[in-house]
Scaffold this motif. Structure first.
Motif, PDB file in Angstrom:
ATOM      1  N   ILE A 272       8.643  18.072  -3.794  1.00  0.00           N
ATOM      2  CA  ILE A 272       7.377  17.646  -3.201  1.00  0.00           C
ATOM      3  C   ILE A 272       7.259  16.126  -3.235  1.00  0.00           C
ATOM      4  N   GLY A 273       7.625  15.524  -4.380  1.00  0.00           N
ATOM      5  CA  GLY A 273       7.572  14.068  -4.496  1.00  0.00           C
ATOM      6  C   GLY A 273       8.516  13.377  -3.533  1.00  0.00           C
ATOM      7  N   LEU A 274       9.735  13.914  -3.380  1.00  0.00           N
ATOM      8  CA  LEU A 274      10.701  13.305  -2.465  1.00  0.00           C
ATOM      9  C   LEU A 274      10.261  13.422  -1.014  1.00  0.00           C
ATOM     10  N   ILE A 275       9.716  14.571  -0.648  1.00  0.00           N
ATOM     11  CA  ILE A 275       9.242  14.753   0.727  1.00  0.00           C
ATOM     12  C   ILE A 275       8.105  13.789   1.015  1.00  0.00           C
ATOM     13  N   GLY A 276       7.160  13.677   0.070  1.00  0.00           N
ATOM     14  CA  GLY A 276       6.057  12.739   0.252  1.00  0.00           C
ATOM     15  C   GLY A 276       6.542  11.306   0.378  1.00  0.00           C
TER      16      GLY A 276
ATOM     17  N   VAL B  97       6.140   8.708   3.671  1.00  0.00           N
ATOM     18  CA  VAL B  97       5.488   7.401   3.562  1.00  0.00           C
ATOM     19  C   VAL B  97       6.455   6.280   3.946  1.00  0.00           C
ATOM     20  N   VAL B  98       7.697   6.373   3.476  1.00  0.00           N
ATOM     21  CA  VAL B  98       8.680   5.322   3.754  1.00  0.00           C
ATOM     22  C   VAL B  98       8.978   5.224   5.237  1.00  0.00           C
ATOM     23  N   THR B  99       9.186   6.361   5.891  1.00  0.00           N
ATOM     24  CA  THR B  99       9.538   6.332   7.310  1.00  0.00           C
ATOM     25  C   THR B  99       8.378   5.866   8.180  1.00  0.00           C
ATOM     26  N   ARG B 100       7.163   6.218   7.801  1.00  0.00           N
ATOM     27  CA  ARG B 100       6.013   5.852   8.633  1.00  0.00           C
ATOM     28  C   ARG B 100       5.534   4.426   8.373  1.00  0.00           C
TER      29      ARG B 100
ATOM     30  N   VAL C 130       0.839  -1.197   0.000  1.00  0.00           N
ATOM     31  CA  VAL C 130       0.000   0.000   0.000  1.00  0.00           C
ATOM     32  C   VAL C 130       0.876   1.249   0.000  1.00  0.00           C
ATOM     33  N   ALA C 131       1.952   1.241   0.789  1.00  0.00           N
ATOM     34  CA  ALA C 131       2.881   2.364   0.814  1.00  0.00           C
ATOM     35  C   ALA C 131       3.542   2.551  -0.538  1.00  0.00           C
ATOM     36  N   TYR C 132       3.915   1.442  -1.172  1.00  0.00           N
ATOM     37  CA  TYR C 132       4.514   1.495  -2.515  1.00  0.00           C
ATOM     38  C   TYR C 132       3.542   2.132  -3.499  1.00  0.00           C
ATOM     39  N   MET C 133       2.268   1.770  -3.426  1.00  0.00           N
ATOM     40  CA  MET C 133       1.250   2.358  -4.301  1.00  0.00           C
ATOM     41  C   MET C 133       1.122   3.853  -4.044  1.00  0.00           C
ATOM     42  N   LEU C 134       1.138   4.260  -2.788  1.00  0.00           N
ATOM     43  CA  LEU C 134       0.998   5.673  -2.459  1.00  0.00           C
ATOM     44  C   LEU C 134       2.158   6.492  -2.983  1.00  0.00           C
ATOM     45  N   ILE C 135       3.376   5.969  -2.861  1.00  0.00           N
ATOM     46  CA  ILE C 135       4.548   6.715  -3.322  1.00  0.00           C
ATOM     47  C   ILE C 135       4.491   6.935  -4.830  1.00  0.00           C
ATOM     48  N   LEU C 136       4.278   5.867  -5.579  1.00  0.00           N
ATOM     49  CA  LEU C 136       4.244   5.991  -7.033  1.00  0.00           C
ATOM     50  C   LEU C 136       3.062   6.831  -7.499  1.00  0.00           C
ATOM     51  N   SER C 137       1.913   6.657  -6.864  1.00  0.00           N
ATOM     52  CA  SER C 137       0.735   7.404  -7.272  1.00  0.00           C
ATOM     53  C   SER C 137       0.880   8.885  -6.936  1.00  0.00           C
ATOM     54  N   PHE C 138       1.480   9.187  -5.797  1.00  0.00           N
ATOM     55  CA  PHE C 138       1.701  10.589  -5.436  1.00  0.00           C
ATOM     56  C   PHE C 138       2.650  11.257  -6.422  1.00  0.00           C
ATOM     57  N   ALA C 139       3.723  10.559  -6.780  1.00  0.00           N
ATOM     58  CA  ALA C 139       4.669  11.113  -7.747  1.00  0.00           C
ATOM     59  C   ALA C 139       4.009  11.307  -9.106  1.00  0.00           C
ATOM     60  N   THR C 140       3.191  10.336  -9.516  1.00  0.00           N
ATOM     61  CA  THR C 140       2.495  10.448 -10.790  1.00  0.00           C
ATOM     62  C   THR C 140       1.472  11.573 -10.760  1.00  0.00           C
ATOM     63  N   GLY C 141       0.755  11.699  -9.642  1.00  0.00           N
ATOM     64  CA  GLY C 141      -0.275  12.718  -9.545  1.00  0.00           C
ATOM     65  C   GLY C 141       0.272  14.129  -9.649  1.00  0.00           C
ATOM     66  N   THR C 142       1.416  14.392  -9.056  1.00  0.00           N
ATOM     67  CA  THR C 142       1.986  15.733  -9.121  1.00  0.00           C
ATOM     68  C   THR C 142       2.480  16.078 -10.518  1.00  0.00           C
ATOM     69  N   GLN C 143       2.645  15.075 -11.388  1.00  0.00           N
ATOM     70  CA  GLN C 143       3.125  15.309 -12.751  1.00  0.00           C
ATOM     71  C   GLN C 143       1.985  15.460 -13.755  1.00  0.00           C
ATOM     72  N   LEU C 144       0.778  15.710 -13.286  1.00  0.00           N
ATOM     73  CA  LEU C 144      -0.404  15.791 -14.147  1.00  0.00           C
ATOM     74  C   LEU C 144      -0.183  16.756 -15.311  1.00  0.00           C
ATOM     75  N   PHE C 145      -0.387  16.256 -16.531  1.00  0.00           N
ATOM     76  CA  PHE C 145      -0.198  17.105 -17.710  1.00  0.00           C
ATOM     77  C   PHE C 145      -1.136  16.739 -18.861  1.00  0.00           C
ATOM     78  N   VAL C 146      -1.157  15.460 -19.257  1.00  0.00           N
ATOM     79  CA  VAL C 146      -1.866  15.051 -20.467  1.00  0.00           C
ATOM     80  C   VAL C 146      -3.354  15.362 -20.385  1.00  0.00           C
ATOM     81  N   GLU C 147      -3.998  14.994 -19.280  1.00  0.00           N
ATOM     82  CA  GLU C 147      -5.446  15.141 -19.172  1.00  0.00           C
ATOM     83  C   GLU C 147      -5.890  16.596 -19.289  1.00  0.00           C
ATOM     84  N   PRO C 148      -5.352  17.532 -18.484  1.00  0.00           N
ATOM     85  CA  PRO C 148      -5.790  18.929 -18.645  1.00  0.00           C
ATOM     86  C   PRO C 148      -5.368  19.545 -19.971  1.00  0.00           C
ATOM     87  N   GLN C 149      -4.242  19.081 -20.526  1.00  0.00           N
ATOM     88  CA  GLN C 149      -3.792  19.644 -21.799  1.00  0.00           C
ATOM     89  C   GLN C 149      -4.754  19.275 -22.926  1.00  0.00           C
TER      90      GLN C 149
END
Length: 305
Positions: free
Chosen positions: A286-290, A294-297, A224-243
């Motif tokens: 932002i991605g690294l902090i997130g 997640v990793v530490t907790r 679950v933590a692995y999913m959150l990390i990758l999804s958070f990083a992907t979410g902050t890179q949002l580009f294609v959909e709004p473009q």
């Protein structure tokens, strides 16, 4: 059934093994290293250099970051992305984990069929999924027009993509395309849990819900933590959909709605590559902090003796 009883069952059934280190693992990693360096590390280093220099290559400290922060579009772009990412992550946590637990609790041919159905939308590329959603968001042609009317109160495409709806619309798009793959991942993680644990919990009187929440869920928290990390990083890179939605709506959606769009406009409309790089570094930070939180907790990389 008490938590201590389940904990004792887990301790009694499972055994811990130290990590197996072998040179064979390097064979799987080595082919990826050139790609990581060329398409990951090198662009990141180049972006960091651009972010702290000017057009002439002189070191300017944080001037580019201050300049982009003072842009009137900066705060709105990052606020949009953070709202969208928060909605998306909550949906992933609740529905992906919940559906995976539900399917695993009813492991049969029906659950196999559902896993396949959930995965189908993920086979579509991001751009193709947006095109499908363009029809879904138009009440005049959408099969879900009654939902658009009941939930969003929209009777036209322009009303569906109103500014206050966009974070939730993009979260629905992302969930629709990405949830199926994560359900498969979570289901695979659940399959690593020894069947004896479930049997021991049932003998102690635990029902399906107690087994799912007190036995299975704690044992897949790293996935679950692995999913959150990758999804958070992907979410902050949002580009294609709004473009794409911006082009399809003839400007109803701003071309700087997301932080990545703002960086794109700075680079290719105003030729401010240093400012664009500063925004890219902001997103990286932002991605690294997130990820660190997640990793530490969650103890993602913690190994058991």
């Amino acid at each position: 059934m008490s938590s201590s009883a389940i904990t004792s069952d887990i301790a009694g059934v499972t055994h811990r093994r130290g990590p197996r280190r072998s040179w064979r693992g390097a064979l799987f990693v080595l082919p990826y290293l050139p790609l990581l360096i060329i398409f990951g590390i090198a662009p990141t280093v180049y972006a960091v250099i651009l972010a702290f220099t000017n057009v002439g290559g002189s070191f300017v400290w944080f001037r580019n970051f201050v300049h982009t922060y003072n842009d009137f579009r900066f705060i709105d772009a990052f606020k949009h992305v953070l709202i969208y990412t928060a909605v998306w992550l909550v949906a992933l946590m609740v529905f992906v984990v919940g559906l995976a637990l539900l399917l695993h609790g009813r492991a049969n041919r029906v659950s196999t069929s559902f896993r396949f159905l959930f995965y189908i939308p993920g086979a579509l590329a991001g751009a193709a999924s947006v095109v499908i959603w363009l029809f879904m968001l138009d009440p005049s042609v959408s099969p879900g027009s009654f939902i658009l009317d009941g939930v969003l109160g929209s009777h036209s495409f322009a009303q569906s993509i109103a500014a206050e709806n966009l974070p939730f619309i993009f979260a629905m798009m992302a969930f629709w395309t990405g949830a199926g793959g994560w359900i498969v991942v979570m289901y695979g993680a659940l399959n690593t849990i020894p069947h004896e644990l479930e049997e021991a919990a049932r003998i102690d009187g635990a029902g399906p819900i107690a087994i799912a929440l007190r036995v299975k869920l704690p044992l897949i928290k790293k996935w679950v933590a692995y999913m959150l990390i990758l999804s958070f990083a992907t979410g902050t890179q949002l580009f294609v959909e709004p473009q794409i939605l911006q082009s399809a709506s003839f400007g109803l959606v701003p071309d700087t709605w997301s932080a990545n769009q703002l960086a794109y406009q700075l680079a290719f409309r105003y030729a401010d590559f240093n400012g664009a790089a500063a925004i890219a570094v902001d997103l990286l930070a932002i991605g690294l902090i997130g990820a660190v939180i997640v990793v530490t907790r969650s103890g993602l990389f913690r190994t058991e003796d």
